[in-house]
Every structure is written in structure tokens, then in C-alpha cells.
Design an enzyme around this catalytic site. Structure first.
Site, PDB file in Angstrom:
ATOM      1  CB  SER A  15      -0.877  -0.014   1.252  1.00  0.00           C
ATOM      2  OG  SER A  15      -1.484   1.238   1.428  1.00  0.00           O
ATOM      3  CE1 TYR A  34      -3.754  -2.224   5.610  1.00  0.00           C
ATOM      4  CE2 TYR A  34      -3.332   0.050   4.982  1.00  0.00           C
ATOM      5  CZ  TYR A  34      -3.618  -1.259   4.631  1.00  0.00           C
ATOM      6  OH  TYR A  34      -3.757  -1.596   3.310  1.00  0.00           O
ATOM      7  CE  LYS A  53      -1.556  -4.244   3.543  1.00  0.00           C
ATOM      8  NZ  LYS A  53      -1.899  -5.536   2.935  1.00  0.00           N
TER       9      LYS A  53
END
Ligand SMILES: NC(=O)c1ccc[n+]([C@@H]2O[C@H](COP(=O)([O-])OP(=O)(O)OC[C@H]3O[C@@H](n4cnc5c(N)ncnc54)[C@H](O)[C@@H]3O)[C@@H](O)[C@H]2O)c1
Length: 376
Positions: free
Chosen positions: A146, A170, A174
Site C-alpha cells: 500500500s 496498518y 504492511k
């Protein structure tokens, strides 16, 4: 033709990518725990790919649907479960040639209140998946990374070489998975891994049959805007009208989910055709659009008016986030082809035909059905 395992293939990006892969001749095995995905999405993918009819009446044909034998399988399973993964790798005689790893949790706000859940699903889930890949002799993986990795950078556009500075759990998960995959690629010969850093995937398949169907309150602007247009939410809150941008609202790089789906097909082709490598690519359009530009485009394209209000900034947001997508074009001949108007038209086609998402027409295969088609 490759037999491809899609973790999270009943979700937004996974379902569109599954369709693109089926339409280019691949076989697809989906493993999903349905925590944010829906079996109905996979049933509709089968229908759009011309594999039908599927449904309760054709339950016993589930694994055999489509011309030329079993082209699409669905396993209800958790990527953290070695047993579930072994079932998925063994389906219909095994022979999985590549994995596209979409399964994961993706809501930034939720990751701040439930960090352990995010580390467990996103990081432990990927460890379990890599262990299963080793057990089953599969070394080709495309990972859903991302642009959130770049944090709140002032760089415009953002190249893959920009520093990674995520700012929420989050994003940390990643970054951790990217680091882990880099280590794995260096640990043994033969790994073919693509880290695809998506910018803002939006829109839907033009048929209006599959699209984004988030559980609860949508986290992202586009599905929220679609739900406002459909009357499911009263108004759109625009976070910040005082950013240093043309109209004061945040600028993002929106890409049509079918462009993104095709990007996965290209990444798979490149990984399978070239010598083993670790490939890191931004997937974005390279074009920035402000929130208000997106609102206007949606209104103009679809002939409706969207109630909205500009409210305060959200912590952790940045003014501009736009991809430098030139590496993706150079390395795999991919660039976005669909416009903002296409995104708005297709997103509305999905929302207006499915006001409650898949819930309006949910399909619940029974445990027996899913069990029955685990082995061909
Ligand atoms: N949508 C975006 O804006 C965006 C942007 C960048 C990266 N990504 C990443 O792309 C991937 C796919 O995103 P999406 O938008 O399609 O999300 P999504 O929630 O629609 O799809 C994820 C799927 O994974 C499944 N899943 C979750 N936990 C699982 C588990 N433990 N085992 C098996 N399945 C599980 C869910 O049921 C869902 O179907 C995610 O990894 C996400 O972080 C998404």
C-alpha cells in the site's frame, strides 16, 4: 495458464482480479474467511466469467463449473490456519503455481484500536502462508502492499525509492510484511515476489455485478460517497478544506479497480516469464484529483447531487498522495487506461444496482458444500 491461489479473493480487489485472471485463461482457487468478503461475490465472478450456472441448485457442480473442467474453486478458510491453507493448496489435485495475497485487514482507524488483530492477520497470516508455500513447493507471490507505507510525505509524485515511514499500525504491518518478503527472497534461490503498492483503488466492474461492499461504515471516500449517492448515508464529510492544494481539499491518486486487477495479471506474467526476482512497484494513475473534483465528477457523470460538508482535518492525513507509476510501465507495460468518469460511472452502476451490497442477495453455501468441493 497457471493455477493461482487468491487469498482474500472474495473481497473487493481480489474478486475483480479473480475475474481478470479467469478471463485471461488462468485457473483460480479462492481462500477467504468471509470476514469482509462474500461468497456471493465469487458466485458472480463465476457468472461474469461465463462459468455458471452456480447456486444452491448447482451445488454439486461447484468445483466443476465452467468449460474445460474446474476453473474456479472457493474454500472458506483462514490464512492463519495451516490446515485451511493445505486444503486450498491441495484442491483439485494441487499444482498451485502462484499466490496472490489479498487477505488482510485494511482499516487504518481500526488498526489503532486493535493493533494485535492487525499484526495477527496481516503479519502472522503472511508467515503461515509462506510456510504453506514452502510445504507445497510454490515460490511465486504477489503481495497487496500500500501507498500508506510512504506516510505523510511532501514528495509529489512518489517513486518506489521514497523512504518508507508509515504512521499507523496498518502501515507498520504492511512495512513488516514487505521486510519479511525481502528477507525470504534473499534466503533461497527461486523466489519470485512482487510487492505492489496500491494508491487509491476505486470503482467497480462495469457490469455493476461486483464492487466494493465494506462491512459497516466505509473507511474510504469513494464507497462512502457511493452510499451517500444511494441514500444510505445522509451526507459526505470532507476532511479538511485548508490543505495547500488547488481547492483546499486533499488530493489522491484514484485508480479503477479493473486497471488494478489487470496490473496483477501483468505482474504475474512478468514474474513467471523472468528469472526469480523481487519486484517492487507502485500501482497508481500518476494523476491527482482533489476530493471536490471527485465529488463533481461523480455528480456530472451520474447526473445527481451529493450533499457534503467540509469538516476538520483527520489526524494522519496528508495534502497530496500521487504515484509515480513509471516503473510499472517500464517493467511490465502497465498503465491505467480508465478515467475518473469511468470510475464514477462504474462505481454508481454497482451501488445503484446493489444498494445493500451483496447483503441484498446473499448466497450462503453450506459447510457441506464448501467441504464437498475441497477435493475434486
Ligand atoms: N482497498 C484499498 O484501498 C487498498 C489500498 C492498498 C492496499 N490494499 C490491500 O489490498 C488487499 C485487499 O484489499 P480489499 O480492498 O480488497 O479489502 P477487502 O477487505 O475487500 O478484501 C480482503 C479479503 O480478505 C479476507 N480476509 C481477511 N482476513 C482473512 C483471513 N484471516 N483469512 C482469510 N481471508 C481473510 C476478507 O474476508 C476479504 O474478503 C488488503 O491486503 C489491503 O490491505 C487495499
Amino acid at each position: 495458464m497457471t493455477k493461482v491461489l487468491l487469498t482474500g479473493g472474495a473481497g473487493f480487489i481480489g474478486s475483480h482480479t479473480g475475474l481478470a485472471l479467469l478471463q485471461t485463461g488462468h485457473q483460480v482457487v479462492v481462500v477467504d474467511d468471509f470476514s469482509n468478503g462474500n461468497a456471493e461475490a465469487v458466485r458472480r465472478v463465476a457468472e461474469l466469467a461465463g462459468l455458471g450456472p452456480w447456486g444452491q441448485a448447482a451445488a454439486d457442480h461447484w468445483a466443476e463449473a465452467g468449460p474445460g473442467g474446474s476453473r474456479l474453486h472457493l474454500i472458506q478458510g483462514d490464512v492463519r490456519s495451516p490446515q485451511d491453507l493445505d486444503r486450498a493448496f491441495a484442491v483439485s489435485g494441487g499444482g498451485i503455481g502462484a499466490v496472490l495475497h489479498f487477505a488482510g485487514l485494511k482499516a487504518v482507524g481500526e488498526s489503532m484500536t486493535q493493533p494485535l488483530r492487525y499484526w495477527d492477520v496481516n503479519v502472522t497470516g503472511t508467515v503461515r502462508l509462506l510456510e504453506a508455500m514452502v510445504r507445497h513447493g510454490c515460490q511465486t507471490l504477489v503481495f497487496s502492499s500500500s501507498a500508506t507505507l510512504y506516510g505523510t510525505t511532501d514528495t509529489v509524485p512518489i517513486p518506489e525509492t521514497a523512504p518508507l515511514q508509515p504512521i499507523n499500525p496498518y502501515g507498520y504491518t504492511k512495512a513488516a510484511v514487505e521486510r519479511m518478503l525481502t528477507d525470504v527472497a534473499a534466503s533461497a534461490p527461486g523466489w519470485r515476489i512482487a510487492l505492489l503498492r496500491y494508491f487509491n483503488p476505486v470503482g467497480a466492474h462495469p457490469s455493476g455485478r461486483i464492487g466494493e461492499d465494506p462491512n459497516g461504515l466505509p473507511n474510504n471516500l469513494f464507497p462512502f460517497l457511493c452510499q451517500v449517492a444511494g441514500g444510505r448515508r445522509q451526507r459526505l464529510d470532507v476532511f479538511g478544506g485548508d490543505w495547500p492544494t488547488g481547492d483546499g481539499t486533499g488530493v489522491r491518486d484514484y485508480l479503477h479497480v479493473m486497471d488494478l486487477a489487470e496490473g496483477h495479471g501483468r505482474a504475474l506474467d512478468v514474474l513467471l516469464a523472468e528469472p526469480p526476482q523481487l519486484l517492487t512497484l507502485n500501482l497508481g494513475s500518476g494523476q491527482g484529483h482533489s476530493v471536490l473534483e471527485l465529488v463533481r465528477a461523480f455528480e456530472t457523470t451520474n447526473g445527481l447531487t451529493l450533499p457534503y460538508a467540509v469538516v476538520g482535518r483527520r489526524p494522519g492525513d496528508s495534502a497530496v498522495s500521487v504515484a509515480d507509476p513509471r516503473q510499472a510501465e517500464r517493467r511490465m507495460g502497465w498503465r491505467t487506461r480508465r478515467s475518473l468518469a469511468d470510475i464514477c460511472r462504474d462505481g454508481w452502476a454497482w451501488q445503484s444496482a446493489n444498494p445493500q451490497g451483496y447483503r441484498s442477495n446473499e448466497w450462503h453455501p453450506t459447510g457441506e458444500l464448501i467441504g464437498a468441493q475441497q477435493v475434486s
